[in-house]
Structure formats: C-alpha cells, structure tokens
Scaffold this motif. Structure first.
Motif, PDB file in Angstrom:
ATOM      1  N   MET A 135      49.575 -23.328 147.499  1.00  0.00           N
ATOM      2  CA  MET A 135      48.759 -23.344 148.720  1.00  0.00           C
ATOM      3  C   MET A 135      47.279 -23.177 148.385  1.00  0.00           C
ATOM      4  N   VAL A 136      46.447 -23.913 149.061  1.00  0.00           N
ATOM      5  CA  VAL A 136      45.012 -23.711 148.894  1.00  0.00           C
ATOM      6  C   VAL A 136      44.614 -22.501 149.719  1.00  0.00           C
ATOM      7  N   THR A 137      43.945 -21.585 149.075  1.00  0.00           N
ATOM      8  CA  THR A 137      43.377 -20.461 149.839  1.00  0.00           C
ATOM      9  C   THR A 137      41.931 -20.367 149.424  1.00  0.00           C
ATOM     10  N   GLY A 138      41.232 -19.397 149.952  1.00  0.00           N
ATOM     11  CA  GLY A 138      39.820 -19.273 149.612  1.00  0.00           C
ATOM     12  C   GLY A 138      39.567 -18.554 148.307  1.00  0.00           C
ATOM     13  N   LEU A 139      40.628 -18.120 147.622  1.00  0.00           N
ATOM     14  CA  LEU A 139      40.403 -17.199 146.504  1.00  0.00           C
ATOM     15  C   LEU A 139      39.432 -17.703 145.450  1.00  0.00           C
ATOM     16  N   ALA A 140      39.539 -19.002 145.108  1.00  0.00           N
ATOM     17  CA  ALA A 140      38.703 -19.497 144.013  1.00  0.00           C
ATOM     18  C   ALA A 140      37.270 -19.734 144.448  1.00  0.00           C
ATOM     19  N   GLY A 141      37.063 -19.679 145.741  1.00  0.00           N
ATOM     20  CA  GLY A 141      35.811 -20.268 146.185  1.00  0.00           C
ATOM     21  C   GLY A 141      34.671 -19.339 146.490  1.00  0.00           C
ATOM     22  N   VAL A 142      34.790 -18.057 146.310  1.00  0.00           N
ATOM     23  CA  VAL A 142      33.661 -17.216 146.662  1.00  0.00           C
ATOM     24  C   VAL A 142      32.618 -17.368 145.576  1.00  0.00           C
ATOM     25  N   ARG A 143      31.513 -17.861 145.963  1.00  0.00           N
ATOM     26  CA  ARG A 143      30.571 -18.405 145.019  1.00  0.00           C
ATOM     27  C   ARG A 143      29.261 -17.664 145.108  1.00  0.00           C
ATOM     28  N   PRO A 144      28.746 -17.203 143.996  1.00  0.00           N
ATOM     29  CA  PRO A 144      27.466 -16.518 144.066  1.00  0.00           C
ATOM     30  C   PRO A 144      26.368 -17.455 144.545  1.00  0.00           C
ATOM     31  N   GLY A 145      25.294 -16.892 144.984  1.00  0.00           N
ATOM     32  CA  GLY A 145      24.214 -17.722 145.496  1.00  0.00           C
ATOM     33  C   GLY A 145      24.312 -17.816 147.007  1.00  0.00           C
ATOM     34  N   SER A 146      25.429 -17.419 147.554  1.00  0.00           N
ATOM     35  CA  SER A 146      25.533 -17.418 149.009  1.00  0.00           C
ATOM     36  C   SER A 146      25.601 -15.964 149.451  1.00  0.00           C
ATOM     37  N   ASP A 147      24.776 -15.621 150.401  1.00  0.00           N
ATOM     38  CA  ASP A 147      24.712 -14.221 150.805  1.00  0.00           C
ATOM     39  C   ASP A 147      25.861 -13.851 151.734  1.00  0.00           C
ATOM     40  N   ARG A 148      26.278 -14.837 152.527  1.00  0.00           N
ATOM     41  CA  ARG A 148      27.268 -14.500 153.545  1.00  0.00           C
ATOM     42  C   ARG A 148      28.427 -15.481 153.446  1.00  0.00           C
ATOM     43  N   MET A 149      29.337 -15.209 152.575  1.00  0.00           N
ATOM     44  CA  MET A 149      30.482 -16.096 152.450  1.00  0.00           C
ATOM     45  C   MET A 149      31.556 -15.561 153.374  1.00  0.00           C
ATOM     46  N   ILE A 150      31.412 -15.910 154.650  1.00  0.00           N
ATOM     47  CA  ILE A 150      32.305 -15.275 155.604  1.00  0.00           C
ATOM     48  C   ILE A 150      33.581 -16.068 155.828  1.00  0.00           C
ATOM     49  N   VAL A 151      33.510 -17.369 155.580  1.00  0.00           N
ATOM     50  CA  VAL A 151      34.696 -18.186 155.838  1.00  0.00           C
ATOM     51  C   VAL A 151      35.162 -18.756 154.504  1.00  0.00           C
ATOM     52  N   ASP A 152      36.475 -18.727 154.267  1.00  0.00           N
ATOM     53  CA  ASP A 152      36.928 -19.230 152.973  1.00  0.00           C
ATOM     54  C   ASP A 152      36.740 -20.749 152.913  1.00  0.00           C
ATOM     55  N   GLY A 154       3.543 -26.185 151.793  1.00  0.00           N
ATOM     56  CA  GLY A 154       3.684 -25.215 152.892  1.00  0.00           C
ATOM     57  C   GLY A 154       4.921 -25.525 153.723  1.00  0.00           C
ATOM     58  N   ALA A 155       5.106 -26.783 154.082  1.00  0.00           N
ATOM     59  CA  ALA A 155       6.227 -27.149 154.960  1.00  0.00           C
ATOM     60  C   ALA A 155       7.567 -27.073 154.226  1.00  0.00           C
ATOM     61  N   SER A 156       7.563 -27.205 152.899  1.00  0.00           N
ATOM     62  CA  SER A 156       8.826 -27.183 152.135  1.00  0.00           C
ATOM     63  C   SER A 156       9.404 -25.781 152.011  1.00  0.00           C
ATOM     64  N   ALA A 157       8.610 -24.774 152.366  1.00  0.00           N
ATOM     65  CA  ALA A 157       9.068 -23.386 152.219  1.00  0.00           C
ATOM     66  C   ALA A 157      10.194 -23.055 153.193  1.00  0.00           C
ATOM     67  N   LYS A 158      10.487 -23.968 154.105  1.00  0.00           N
ATOM     68  CA  LYS A 158      11.521 -23.673 155.124  1.00  0.00           C
ATOM     69  C   LYS A 158      12.950 -23.791 154.599  1.00  0.00           C
ATOM     70  N   LYS A 159      13.103 -24.173 153.365  1.00  0.00           N
ATOM     71  CA  LYS A 159      14.439 -24.359 152.784  1.00  0.00           C
ATOM     72  C   LYS A 159      15.260 -23.058 152.832  1.00  0.00           C
ATOM     73  N   PRO A 160      16.592 -23.148 153.072  1.00  0.00           N
ATOM     74  CA  PRO A 160      17.409 -21.926 153.036  1.00  0.00           C
ATOM     75  C   PRO A 160      17.497 -21.326 151.633  1.00  0.00           C
ATOM     76  N   ARG A 161      17.857 -20.061 151.572  1.00  0.00           N
ATOM     77  CA  ARG A 161      17.802 -19.320 150.305  1.00  0.00           C
ATOM     78  C   ARG A 161      18.765 -19.821 149.226  1.00  0.00           C
ATOM     79  N   HIS A 162      19.915 -20.344 149.644  1.00  0.00           N
ATOM     80  CA  HIS A 162      20.916 -20.696 148.623  1.00  0.00           C
ATOM     81  C   HIS A 162      20.504 -21.938 147.832  1.00  0.00           C
ATOM     82  N   GLY A 163      19.562 -22.690 148.339  1.00  0.00           N
ATOM     83  CA  GLY A 163      19.245 -23.967 147.706  1.00  0.00           C
ATOM     84  C   GLY A 163      17.989 -23.907 146.857  1.00  0.00           C
ATOM     85  N   ALA A 164      17.798 -24.946 146.063  1.00  0.00           N
ATOM     86  CA  ALA A 164      16.588 -25.034 145.237  1.00  0.00           C
ATOM     87  C   ALA A 164      16.038 -26.457 145.314  1.00  0.00           C
TER      88      ALA A 164
END
Ligand code: GLC
Length: 603
Positions: A1-18, A357-367
C-alpha cells in the motif's frame, strides 16, 4: 500500500498531508468527474508501488541524505548546464570531465536532452523519440547509469530534461496514432476541421512566430490537425486524457530510478489546453505539477522538479506552488535574467532592481535558478509590465551589432509583438570576447557576480566560465543554419579551458578564477546561508543595483550597470570588501565601471 511514510521531505515547513493523499487530491480535481477515475487512481497506485519497490538501496540512501535544508537550498550548490556532445562528446566524455566541474565548484549538472531524439531535425534534442533510450550517438543506458553514479560520488547531482509537453512525430505514441490506434490518437490534441483550428488559434500566442508560426500541423496520416506549439514535428500531448498523465508519470519514475536527481520540466506552462483560453499556465497545469511533486515524494523525495516557465514573473511564481501545496522546487529566474541584460544595455539598473524586488515573493521551499545565459534566446517581452515595451525592444537591439555603439554581438532570433529576442553567448553579448573592449570582461563578471550573490542556485552556462564566444560557424552547417539559437551553443574549447586551469594569462583564466572565488565565498560566508530573499536597497544612483543578503555578517552587494565610476553612500561607515581581498574602507564607496562588490558592513 502507498502511504505517506516515505514522503516527508525536508525543505517543507508544514507537511500536513501525506504525499499520496496530495497526489490523489490533485488528480481528483483534474479527472474526478470521469467514470473511470477509480481505475485511473488504481493504475497510478500500482505504478507508484512498483517504482518504490524497484528503487535501489543506493538511491534510497540518496533520498535519506536529503538533509535540512534540502540540497537545492544549500548556498554551496553551483549549477552548470550543457549539451552532452558540445561538452564531452558523449556520456563517457562527460564522465571524464567531472573533475573539471568539481574543480569549478559545480554540484548540480543539467544535461540538455540526451534521450533518443527524432531522426533528422530534433530541436536540439527536444523532440524525443524514446524517453527511456539514450541517444545512441551519446552512449547507452549503462553509460548513463555509470555517469550518474560517478557524478554522485563526487557530490554532483545530475538533472535531465523531461520533455513532458510533447513527443517527436516518430515517438511510438505518435506512430501508433498515425497507424490509427484510437488509444494513441487520444494522446494528442487532434482537430479535424480547419475552421476549428482557426477558432482555437484566435486565443493562442506563438512560440516560434518566425520559424514555426501557428500552433497546428496538418497530418495526412491522422487526417487531422495536430497541436504543435513548437516545431511541426513536436506533437503536444493531451493531459486531459489521464492515460497521458499516467504514461508520463511512469516514465518520470523510471528515470528517477536510474539515479537522476531532478527533472527540468520542459515547457511547463503548456501542459493543459482549454478552449477559449490562451492555453498557457492554466490552473490545471498547476494540479499536474502538484500531483507530480507528491508522487515523487512517495518514491524519490530528493529528486527535484524544475519549472521551465519562461514567462512574465507573475506567471512564473505560481510554479513553486505554496509551502503547503508544493509544485516545483526550483524555477528559472528568467525575469531577473532578461532584466539584467536590459539594464546592462541601458547602463541603468532600474529594470533589474524592479525584477529582483518582485521576485522576492517566492515561497520559502523553492529556489530561483539564477542564470545569465542558456541554450535558448533571451526573451525580453516577459519583462512586462515591469519594463515598458519600448525599453525591452531597445535593450534587445542594443545588444546586437545593428547598433554601431553596441558592445554586444547578439543576433535577433525572433520578435514577439514588436520586441525582439536575441541569441548569443554571454562573452559575445558583453564584449568579453573582444580584446579591444576594456570593459567586456567586467560586464561578464558583473552579471555573473549578481547571479552568485542572489538567493537561489547560480547556474553557469557551459563555456561562460572561460568567456567562450559565439559559434558563428553554425551558419555553415546546413543542419543548423536555419536555427539562430545555435549561435549560443558552441563546442567547449578544451584547449582554452585547460590553459585556464594552468593559469595561463588571459581572459579565460580571469573569468574562471573569478567564478571559483564567487562559489568559494558563497559556500562559507554566513550571509549566503541565510535563505531570506535579497533585499533591494536604494543605492542613490539609478545606474547601480544594491541589495543586502543575510543578517549574520550581512553583505551589501553593489553592482554598477554603467561604464561610469560612481561614488555611493556618503555615510556608509566601515566596510570590508570580501571579494577584493578584504580591502577595507570607511565612509563612502567608489564603484568602478561595471564593478561588482560584496561589502561586509562593520558595526
Ligand atoms: C524549451 C527548450 C527549448 C525548446 C522548447 C521546446 O523551451 O528550452 O530549447 O525549443 O522547450 O521543447
């Protein structure tokens, strides 16, 4: 069965859903209305479970090694992008040059398409005939796997193109469609009546308005018009059909399991078409990407997705998704790139100041991927609305030889609504390849210095580190002469590169050693470890870009886009220039023509 176990990935602050739940949610939004949706989800589940089972222990260890911050957010990462044949001849040749890349500080290597291309013209490999077979001119799958593993042992992660929007007209799916198989006809967007083509076209833009106008190509075999956003031999896939999504996902997972560390999702914005729209960057595209990110989180969480969305900044930002609903991990900062050229051409930093200046709006997980050149043209029209159209056009022309006063030797590739795009290598666009231009090398180093100073991942385009010039000879080669982008796709000059490694005096040695210095300081200076976006500061002179990085030993980055020496900041206090052997000063700061400085400000 696929579950969320393998997927908790650093770089994301709020991994609330598997991740499986996220994938299923995105797919439900796309295909949930279909009677066969349960079957679609089930097929995907089997694909994901198989890929998880087949992922080798070595690759699982690479996934586990995806420490926090995630590898693509590490300030030490420096990227390099190249064609396999232009750089190393073939895959074994690239492997033989890994030491060269390590020496330069490279740890992210984007290899332009190396999968089996279409016979004949193939848009530089972007018309793929087989995603899982290697171009026989470059090697085979075993050599690819060997290269991936050898690179990884040297700390170099290899990212490949996944040309997910289209296939070549000799790809198996296209051949089967031509052969009349209804399953495969449904893989493409086919329109039978010419009036319907006109109805669709009424809302569409064009990618190659000069060399491949329009978006449809008549196929006698199909007895229909097939959607071709790019060249007539590149057939757009129909993601409205879940079988296409499932097939491409299967391909992606198989490639990930060979040991690739990421995918550059080619032409990301084009994946979904809906009548009456411009068929670019539609909300459904973002659901496809959310699903892919979540699926990779189930199988190969350290594998990155890179958006190739070359568009207006406001259209590119959504490709990161949000911190909770992630899409791509990295995306080309094409706005800052084009603005840097516009500013250089104008001798005025206003455009680049606005875009940073305008590019600073990117979310934290991305680069952001910060770059100056790539294998494509520089498209200025994406600078709207930040830069007026007349300035975009003026900048493009100013970088070509059409202007007597120009330092650049670019060529116009095509024109979008009156705004030309240009091709050419960075050294030729800046004048760094002209021994009579005293400022050429300064311009090149200043532009790259800005890339290395920004938050995100700096990406070197092959040859820029040795100021490699335009490949003017492409015009003599009948297979390339009609495609102006080959001006900026020369072969690596190994004699020059090796001379630069030995420190032989010359431009190549200067640029290469400067790039190395940029990379080394980035790796160890705490200001670059701070992931907050660069903060633009008023410099007091529109010709000069200034921004700060970090809060621990913060740096003030100063970049002069003009040929004038300028005195800045009468009350600066004490500063140390970490890029200039820790030269110190107090009070004001003098920046020379095209100067680039990293100033540590002292309390
Ligand atoms: C991307 C590639 C470009 C190619 C196009 C079609 O934009 O960078 O080189 O022509 O996709 O695949």
């Amino acid at each position: 069965m696929v579950t969320g176990l393998a997927g908790v990935r650093p770089g994301s602050d709020r991994m609330i859903v598997d991740p499986w739940t996220r994938a299923a949610g995105a797919l439900r939004a796309l295909y949930g209305e279909r009677a066969d949706f349960a079957e679609v989800l089930n097929t995907l589940r089997v694909t994901v479970e198989t890929a998880r089972r087949e992922r080798s222990d070595t690759l699982k260890a690479w996934d586990a090694d995806c420490s926090d911050p995630a590898w693509w957010l590490d300030p030490g990462v420096v990227g390099y992008s190249t064609y396999v044949d232009r750089f190393g001849g073939d895959l074994a040749g690239v492997e033989a040059r890994l030491d060269y890349l390590s020496d330069l500080g490279v740890s992210y290597l984007h290899l332009l398409p190396f999968m089996k291309p279409r016979q004949g013209e193939s848009d530089g490999g972007y018309a793929v005939a087989d995603f899982e077979d290697v171009n026989p001119d470059l090697g085979d799958r075993e050599q690819l796997k060997h290269l991936l593993s050898m690179a990884h042992t040297r700390g170099i992660r290899i990212v490949a193109d996944l040309v997910c929007n289209h296939v070549a007209d000799d790809h198996d799916w296209a051949l089967r469609a031509k052969g009349g198989e209804s399953r495969y006809r449904a893989f493409f967007h086919l329109v039978e009546e010419q009036e319907d083509v006109a109805r669709w076209e009424a809302n569409l833009g064009e990618v190659f308005p000069v060399s491949a106008p329009g978006n449809f190509t008549w196929s006698a075999a199909l007895q229909a018009w097939v959607w071709t956003s790019f060249y007539p031999y590149q057939w757009d896939l129909n993601y409205g059909n879940p079988a296409v999504f499932l097939s491409m996902t299967d391909t992606m997972l198989r490639l990930a399991n060979l040991g690739l560390s990421g995918f550059r999702l080619d032409s990301t914005g084009f994946l979904w078409k809906r009548f009456g729209t411009g068929c670019r960057n539609l909300p459904e595209v973002h659901l496809v990407l959310q699903a892919w990110r979540a699926i990779l989180d189930c199988v190969a969480p350290a594998v990155v997705l890179k958006a190739e969305a070359i568009d207006r900044l406001e259209e590119v930002l959504p490709f990161f998704g949000s911190d909770a609903e992630r899409e791509c991990d990295v995306a080309y900062a094409n706005g800052v790139m084009a603005a840097s050229w516009a500013s250089l051409a104008a001798g005025d930093a206003t455009a680049v100041v606005r875009l940073i200046g305008a590019s600073a709006k990117k979310p934290r997980h991305g680069a952001w991927i910060n770059y100056i050149r790539c294998h494509d043209d520089v498209i200025f029209s994406g600078l709207s609305p930040h830069v007026p159209e007349d300035r975009q056009a003026a900048a493009a022309l100013a970088l070509t030889e059409t202007e007597a006063t120009s330092f650049g030797r670019g060529e116009v590739f095509q024109t979008f609504g009156g705004v030309p795009s240009i091709t050419g290598m960075a050294a030729s666009l800046t004048g760094a390849d002209d021994p009579n231009d005293p400022w050429g090398v300064y311009r090149l180093l200043m532009l790259y210095g800005v890339c290395f100073s920004l938050d995100g991942l700096p990406l070197i385009y092959m040859g820029d580190e040795i100021a490699l010039a335009n490949d003017e000879d492409y015009r003599l080669d009948p297979s390339r002469a009609a495609e102006g982008r080959w001006l900026g796709r020369p072969r690596m000059d190994w004699a020059v590169a090796e001379g630069a490694m030995r420190g032989e005096p010359g431009v190549a040695t200067t640029t290469r050693s400067r790039f190395k210095t940029f990379a080394e300081i980035r790796r160890r200076h705490p200001a670059f470890a701070d992931r907050r976006p660069a903060e633009v500061r008023p410099s007091g002179d529109s010709r000069v870009l200034t921004f700060t990085r970090g809060t621990t030993r913060p740096l003030l980055v100063v970049a002069n886009f003009s040929d004038a020496p300028i005195r800045l900041f009468p009350d600066l206090g004490r500063w140390i220039d970490v890029l200039a052997d820790h030269r110190q000063g107090r009070g004001s700061f003098d920046v020379g023509p095209y100067g680039l400085h990293w100033l540590e400000l002292q309390a």
